[in-house]
Enzyme design. Sequence first.
Site, short mmCIF file in Angstrom:
data_model
loop_
_atom_site.label_atom_id
_atom_site.label_comp_id
_atom_site.label_asym_id
_atom_site.label_seq_id
_atom_site.Cartn_x
_atom_site.Cartn_y
_atom_site.Cartn_z
N TYR A 280 87.11 -27.98 205.78
CA TYR A 280 86.41 -28.95 206.44
C TYR A 280 86.96 -28.85 208.04
CZ TYR A 280 90.38 -32.36 206.42
OH TYR A 280 91.76 -32.87 206.38
N CYS A 281 86.28 -29.33 208.88
CA CYS A 281 86.66 -29.46 210.30
C CYS A 281 85.85 -30.42 211.07
CB CYS A 281 86.59 -28.10 211.15
SG CYS A 281 85.19 -27.23 210.95
N THR A 282 86.04 -30.67 212.21
CA THR A 282 85.35 -31.74 212.94
C THR A 282 83.93 -31.77 212.93
OG1 THR A 282 87.22 -31.72 214.50
CG2 THR A 282 85.13 -32.95 214.99
N VAL A 309 83.24 -33.36 209.70
CA VAL A 309 83.94 -34.92 209.18
C VAL A 309 83.02 -35.78 209.83
CG1 VAL A 309 85.81 -36.42 209.56
CG2 VAL A 309 86.29 -33.98 209.11
#
Length: 387
Positions: A280-282, A309
């Site tokens: 996961y990342c932004t 996210v």
Amino acid sequence: MRASPAILSLSLTIPIPLASTNTRFSGETFRFKQYVSSSQSFSLKGRLVSEKPSRRWTFSCKCRNRERNGYAKFDDQGEDFIVVNFYRFVSIEDPAAEIAKHLAFLQELNIHGRIYLNEQGINAQYSGPSKDALAYVEWLKQDERFSDILVQMSPAINGHAFPKLKLQNKPSLVQYEGGISHLPLLDPPMRAKPLEPSQWKRKLKDLTDDDEASPSSSGKSCILLDVRNGYEWDVGHFRGARRPEVDCFRNTSFGLSDEKEAPSDPLINVDKENTDILMYCTGGIRCDVYSTVLRQRGFKNLYTLKGGVSHYLEEEGTAEWVGNLFVFDSRLALPPAAYSNNTVDEARTTPQTTVDTSFARCYVCDSQVQELRHRNCANLDCNRLFL
């Protein structure tokens, strides 16, 4: 007076947040010493509340100017400003012509931000009055290549979140060591499988809070991998995710080194055939890029959080998430409530919500922080982000 960009040394009686020299205090006496050079220094005396033992520490940083100083100015026209983020990996045969088309449309709009295009697609983060910001989205969606693009929106708080518009042909849509033009980003099977936020939430329930790798419902091991920078994790992350020892995505090397070179790598000695890697990342683009790197290294079971996210917080709220979300603009961090649909409609207001800050620690004295938002070192030669 300008401090050395390499070393900042302070002597004080209690842990306090790093402050610029014009900050006023009242109460207990403390001493602040900043070494400007080998021969110059100054001291500042003030009063705080209660007597505590003296404490001395030294704080050094390797730093780059990140161009993130404070908030944007208020909009004097009273318009609602929003920040928009999206990306798409798609073949663009003539990026120069594509940029010319976008520029012709945008020149009449009040939009600031970063919009990068090249042969592999588009990556955009920009701010503007909601009318202008959404007009660009609607115009873009008229092109069948972008008709179903996932768009993320959040309140800009105080006018523009970016100083100006940069629309250009970039060799890499994201910065990564060696570039990304050689990566198979246009081949979907080479990227990780995207999971809807609801699917991601169910996957997280297979993880324990105390162990980064645990059996999943399928019987496989499962690793939650934060593909961001360490300072982003410091203000918010999914429960069970290990803090990444990375200060710039360009240098990300999970799964690429042996144990001697990177003993803290969570992908060291992982069974590539039977381990689910949840990335996961932004907003999702860094995970998509890095998943192709891991795919080429033989990792079979790769999953990403669709929309990152920001999309998860919009769809699932704070389930399994703790803290705020770091963003790469003047806002620096947003509470989860900023991504709810009703918040975007009230873009000029700062969302008010109770956020758990118990995990976050001051970079200098290790005390618990009260606000999950980074500050920039006041020395412009340093400008380091810190809590």
